[in-house]
Write a protein that holds these residues in place. Sequence first.
Motif, PDB file in Angstrom:
ATOM      1  N   ARG A 191     -19.654  -7.807  -0.486  1.00 55.55           N
ATOM      2  CA  ARG A 191     -20.136  -6.496  -0.927  1.00 55.55           C
ATOM      3  C   ARG A 191     -20.080  -6.381  -2.446  1.00 55.55           C
ATOM      4  O   ARG A 191     -19.093  -6.808  -3.068  1.00 55.55           O
ATOM      5  CB  ARG A 191     -19.293  -5.382  -0.307  1.00 55.55           C
ATOM      6  N   PRO A 192     -21.114  -5.829  -3.056  1.00 52.93           N
ATOM      7  CA  PRO A 192     -21.098  -5.660  -4.518  1.00 52.93           C
ATOM      8  C   PRO A 192     -20.048  -4.633  -4.932  1.00 52.93           C
ATOM      9  O   PRO A 192     -19.552  -3.852  -4.103  1.00 52.93           O
ATOM     10  CB  PRO A 192     -22.511  -5.192  -4.850  1.00 52.93           C
ATOM     11  N   LEU A 193     -19.728  -4.620  -6.233  1.00 49.88           N
ATOM     12  CA  LEU A 193     -18.701  -3.733  -6.772  1.00 49.88           C
ATOM     13  C   LEU A 193     -19.318  -2.705  -7.717  1.00 49.88           C
ATOM     14  O   LEU A 193     -20.002  -3.061  -8.680  1.00 49.88           O
ATOM     15  CB  LEU A 193     -17.644  -4.544  -7.531  1.00 49.88           C
ATOM     16  N   ALA A 194     -19.067  -1.430  -7.430  1.00 47.96           N
ATOM     17  CA  ALA A 194     -19.422  -0.343  -8.346  1.00 47.96           C
ATOM     18  C   ALA A 194     -18.159   0.091  -9.073  1.00 47.96           C
ATOM     19  O   ALA A 194     -17.085   0.200  -8.481  1.00 47.96           O
ATOM     20  CB  ALA A 194     -20.013   0.835  -7.579  1.00 47.96           C
ATOM     21  N   VAL A 195     -18.290   0.330 -10.363  1.00 45.38           N
ATOM     22  CA  VAL A 195     -17.176   0.790 -11.195  1.00 45.38           C
ATOM     23  C   VAL A 195     -17.605   2.086 -11.868  1.00 45.38           C
ATOM     24  O   VAL A 195     -18.722   2.181 -12.379  1.00 45.38           O
ATOM     25  CB  VAL A 195     -16.800  -0.258 -12.261  1.00 45.38           C
ATOM     26  N   SER A 196     -16.732   3.098 -11.857  1.00 45.11           N
ATOM     27  CA  SER A 196     -17.092   4.365 -12.486  1.00 45.11           C
ATOM     28  C   SER A 196     -15.925   4.914 -13.292  1.00 45.11           C
ATOM     29  O   SER A 196     -14.759   4.748 -12.923  1.00 45.11           O
ATOM     30  CB  SER A 196     -17.554   5.386 -11.436  1.00 45.11           C
ATOM     31  N   PHE A 197     -16.243   5.557 -14.400  1.00 42.34           N
ATOM     32  CA  PHE A 197     -15.234   6.201 -15.250  1.00 42.34           C
ATOM     33  C   PHE A 197     -15.958   7.133 -16.218  1.00 42.34           C
ATOM     34  O   PHE A 197     -17.130   6.950 -16.532  1.00 42.34           O
ATOM     35  CB  PHE A 197     -14.403   5.167 -16.022  1.00 42.34           C
ATOM     36  N   TRP A 198     -15.211   8.124 -16.703  1.00 44.50           N
ATOM     37  CA  TRP A 198     -15.809   9.114 -17.616  1.00 44.50           C
ATOM     38  C   TRP A 198     -15.023   9.255 -18.899  1.00 44.50           C
ATOM     39  O   TRP A 198     -15.094  10.258 -19.572  1.00 44.50           O
ATOM     40  CB  TRP A 198     -15.913  10.472 -16.914  1.00 44.50           C
ATOM     41  N   GLY A 199     -14.258   8.254 -19.272  1.00 47.88           N
ATOM     42  CA  GLY A 199     -13.465   8.319 -20.493  1.00 47.88           C
ATOM     43  C   GLY A 199     -11.989   8.356 -20.172  1.00 47.88           C
ATOM     44  O   GLY A 199     -11.574   8.670 -19.052  1.00 47.88           O
ATOM     45  N   SER A 200     -11.152   8.050 -21.171  1.00 44.45           N
ATOM     46  CA  SER A 200      -9.718   7.912 -20.944  1.00 44.45           C
ATOM     47  C   SER A 200      -9.079   9.221 -20.504  1.00 44.45           C
ATOM     48  O   SER A 200      -8.090   9.229 -19.774  1.00 44.45           O
ATOM     49  CB  SER A 200      -9.036   7.397 -22.211  1.00 44.45           C
ATOM     50  N   GLY A 202     -10.801  11.542 -18.876  1.00 41.97           N
ATOM     51  CA  GLY A 202     -11.559  12.017 -17.733  1.00 41.97           C
ATOM     52  C   GLY A 202     -12.512  13.139 -18.105  1.00 41.97           C
ATOM     53  O   GLY A 202     -12.586  13.604 -19.224  1.00 41.97           O
ATOM     54  N   ALA A 203     -13.293  13.580 -17.150  1.00 40.89           N
ATOM     55  CA  ALA A 203     -14.213  14.703 -17.323  1.00 40.89           C
ATOM     56  C   ALA A 203     -14.156  15.482 -16.026  1.00 40.89           C
ATOM     57  O   ALA A 203     -14.669  15.044 -15.001  1.00 40.89           O
ATOM     58  CB  ALA A 203     -15.619  14.194 -17.609  1.00 40.89           C
ATOM     59  N   ARG A 204     -13.491  16.627 -16.060  1.00 39.94           N
ATOM     60  CA  ARG A 204     -13.236  17.368 -14.833  1.00 39.94           C
ATOM     61  C   ARG A 204     -14.518  17.659 -14.051  1.00 39.94           C
ATOM     62  O   ARG A 204     -14.581  17.519 -12.830  1.00 39.94           O
ATOM     63  CB  ARG A 204     -12.527  18.682 -15.164  1.00 39.94           C
ATOM     64  N   PHE A 205     -15.548  18.061 -14.763  1.00 42.51           N
ATOM     65  CA  PHE A 205     -16.802  18.420 -14.105  1.00 42.51           C
ATOM     66  C   PHE A 205     -17.383  17.231 -13.352  1.00 42.51           C
ATOM     67  O   PHE A 205     -17.766  17.331 -12.184  1.00 42.51           O
ATOM     68  CB  PHE A 205     -17.789  18.938 -15.152  1.00 42.51           C
ATOM     69  N   MET A 206     -17.435  16.059 -13.999  1.00 43.53           N
ATOM     70  CA  MET A 206     -18.010  14.878 -13.364  1.00 43.53           C
ATOM     71  C   MET A 206     -17.110  14.346 -12.252  1.00 43.53           C
ATOM     72  O   MET A 206     -17.597  13.842 -11.232  1.00 43.53           O
ATOM     73  CB  MET A 206     -18.259  13.788 -14.407  1.00 43.53           C
ATOM     74  N   ASN A 207     -15.800  14.482 -12.404  1.00 41.15           N
ATOM     75  CA  ASN A 207     -14.904  14.022 -11.348  1.00 41.15           C
ATOM     76  C   ASN A 207     -15.033  14.863 -10.083  1.00 41.15           C
ATOM     77  O   ASN A 207     -14.829  14.361  -8.972  1.00 41.15           O
ATOM     78  CB  ASN A 207     -13.455  14.023 -11.844  1.00 41.15           C
ATOM     79  N   GLU A 208     -15.367  16.127 -10.225  1.00 41.91           N
ATOM     80  CA  GLU A 208     -15.633  16.945  -9.040  1.00 41.91           C
ATOM     81  C   GLU A 208     -16.826  16.393  -8.269  1.00 41.91           C
ATOM     82  O   GLU A 208     -16.826  16.359  -7.034  1.00 41.91           O
ATOM     83  CB  GLU A 208     -15.891  18.395  -9.468  1.00 41.91           C
ATOM     84  N   ALA A 230     -10.063   8.167 -12.739  1.00 40.00           N
ATOM     85  CA  ALA A 230     -10.190   9.619 -12.840  1.00 40.00           C
ATOM     86  C   ALA A 230      -9.833  10.134 -14.225  1.00 40.00           C
ATOM     87  O   ALA A 230     -10.368  11.149 -14.677  1.00 40.00           O
ATOM     88  CB  ALA A 230      -9.286  10.288 -11.804  1.00 40.00           C
ATOM     89  N   GLY A 231      -8.934   9.443 -14.910  1.00 35.35           N
ATOM     90  CA  GLY A 231      -8.476   9.908 -16.209  1.00 35.35           C
ATOM     91  C   GLY A 231      -7.302  10.858 -16.064  1.00 35.35           C
ATOM     92  O   GLY A 231      -7.087  11.487 -15.020  1.00 35.35           O
ATOM     93  N   LYS A 232      -6.538  10.985 -17.134  1.00 35.62           N
ATOM     94  CA  LYS A 232      -5.301  11.770 -17.100  1.00 35.62           C
ATOM     95  C   LYS A 232      -5.544  13.224 -16.713  1.00 35.62           C
ATOM     96  O   LYS A 232      -4.790  13.811 -15.947  1.00 35.62           O
ATOM     97  CB  LYS A 232      -4.622  11.693 -18.464  1.00 35.62           C
ATOM     98  N   GLY A 233      -6.625  13.802 -17.242  1.00 37.01           N
ATOM     99  CA  GLY A 233      -6.856  15.221 -17.035  1.00 37.01           C
ATOM    100  C   GLY A 233      -7.222  15.600 -15.614  1.00 37.01           C
ATOM    101  O   GLY A 233      -7.055  16.759 -15.220  1.00 37.01           O
ATOM    102  N   SER A 234      -7.725  14.649 -14.829  1.00 39.12           N
ATOM    103  CA  SER A 234      -8.190  14.949 -13.469  1.00 39.12           C
ATOM    104  C   SER A 234      -7.389  14.271 -12.378  1.00 39.12           C
ATOM    105  O   SER A 234      -7.606  14.547 -11.191  1.00 39.12           O
ATOM    106  CB  SER A 234      -9.662  14.529 -13.325  1.00 39.12           C
ATOM    107  N   TRP A 235      -6.475  13.404 -12.772  1.00 39.49           N
ATOM    108  CA  TRP A 235      -5.844  12.526 -11.792  1.00 39.49           C
ATOM    109  C   TRP A 235      -5.056  13.286 -10.723  1.00 39.49           C
ATOM    110  O   TRP A 235      -5.214  13.036  -9.523  1.00 39.49           O
ATOM    111  CB  TRP A 235      -4.938  11.527 -12.501  1.00 39.49           C
ATOM    112  N   ASP A 236      -4.209  14.214 -11.104  1.00 38.70           N
ATOM    113  CA  ASP A 236      -3.364  14.886 -10.126  1.00 38.70           C
ATOM    114  C   ASP A 236      -4.194  15.642  -9.089  1.00 38.70           C
ATOM    115  O   ASP A 236      -3.949  15.539  -7.878  1.00 38.70           O
ATOM    116  CB  ASP A 236      -2.405  15.854 -10.831  1.00 38.70           C
ATOM    117  N   THR A 237      -5.185  16.377  -9.552  1.00 40.85           N
ATOM    118  CA  THR A 237      -6.030  17.142  -8.632  1.00 40.85           C
ATOM    119  C   THR A 237      -6.816  16.224  -7.711  1.00 40.85           C
ATOM    120  O   THR A 237      -6.910  16.460  -6.493  1.00 40.85           O
ATOM    121  CB  THR A 237      -7.002  18.041  -9.420  1.00 40.85           C
ATOM    122  N   MET A 238      -7.380  15.147  -8.277  1.00 39.82           N
ATOM    123  CA  MET A 238      -8.173  14.229  -7.466  1.00 39.82           C
ATOM    124  C   MET A 238      -7.309  13.526  -6.428  1.00 39.82           C
ATOM    125  O   MET A 238      -7.697  13.383  -5.260  1.00 39.82           O
ATOM    126  CB  MET A 238      -8.888  13.213  -8.368  1.00 39.82           C
TER     127      MET A 238
END
Length: 372
Positions: A191-200, A202-208, A230-238
């Motif tokens: 299976r191929p691998l997808a990688v996603s991130f929005w900066g160190s 995070g970006a709350r809006f995009m992580n939702e 997820a990044g530091k700002g979104s990690w706990d909620t996610m």
Amino acid sequence: MNVIFTCGGTAGHVNPALALAGYMQERHPDLRVLFVGTPRGMERGLIEKAGYDFRSIEVSSFQRSLSPSGIAHNVKSLKNLALAGSRARAILRDFRPDLVVGTGGYASYPMVKYAAKEGIPTAVHESNMVPGLTTKMLEGYAGCIMVGFEECRQHYKHPEKIVVTGTPVRGDFFRQTREQARQKLGLTDDRPLAVSFWGSLGARFMNEHMLDFFRLEARDGMPFHHIHAAGKGSWDTMRQTLEAEQLTKTPGLDVREYIYDMADVMRAADLVICRAGASTVSELTALAVPAVIVPSPYVTNNHQEKNARILEKHGGAQVILEKDATGEALYRAAGEILRSPELRRSMSAGMAELGIPDATERIYRTVMALRK
């Protein structure tokens, strides 16, 4: 030989300077290096962690707002700029550099300007497609301006000063094959691998939206592997949401706070879903990895969209504006690419057209030629 690197503001400005400094020290063991940035910017921590001496100059941004607070901010910035000249000249007298290289950020302006006025060879590296304010202000002073792509030349008043060097990418990104990187990550099937991130951070809006992405791929039985930061700002909620919905137990879905083994992950990736910061763009093109890009609309001069459109023009990326980047839209775009090896090969070739894996060597040759 003494060299001053001046940079700041973002990692995209600091990392090229750190890469070049390390490369030059390998070539010239007796090289003395000094970094100059702002006293409270992120550059100080990155530079001191890398083991380099650091001096600061108080330089701040200007605001377009005519509100009382905006005017007060700009008055302070003008005062800082006036004082920055004397501070820059003092640093030049003390360190006596043979070369000054600016890689972006407000502190670059006084250092490069006054070095040029004193006849010291100077160069500027611009990571973004369109020059920022500092680069525009320095165009008349710098001996040359180094850019990432040939298309950048059109945005300058002095195209004869432009040298296409690319932007440096960490050497560990190239020390293994894709297959070796997949083995290190434990990806044992095809299976191929997808990688996603929005900066160190995070970006709350995009992580939702990414939570919807996870739900869709889990519903479909994880047709591909997926690593997300997820990044530091979104990690706990996610993390709480993933645990509540038992998505943490989904084989093939790996959601983390941060991707510490980025060289392995990027080398193994078949598709990257991300922003279009300068460092990320240089990594994508150097590694020739297809991408779905959601440019950040919150940056100065909308430069991320301009970066992304170059990749799209060459066929290496699909661009989705943030207002349209729902989890469903991102999942649909990623699925179309990951299900088609032919499309991935085509997009990879488009990225490779822009990639300059030897960017650090090109920059080194360019700046050393200024000393002759």
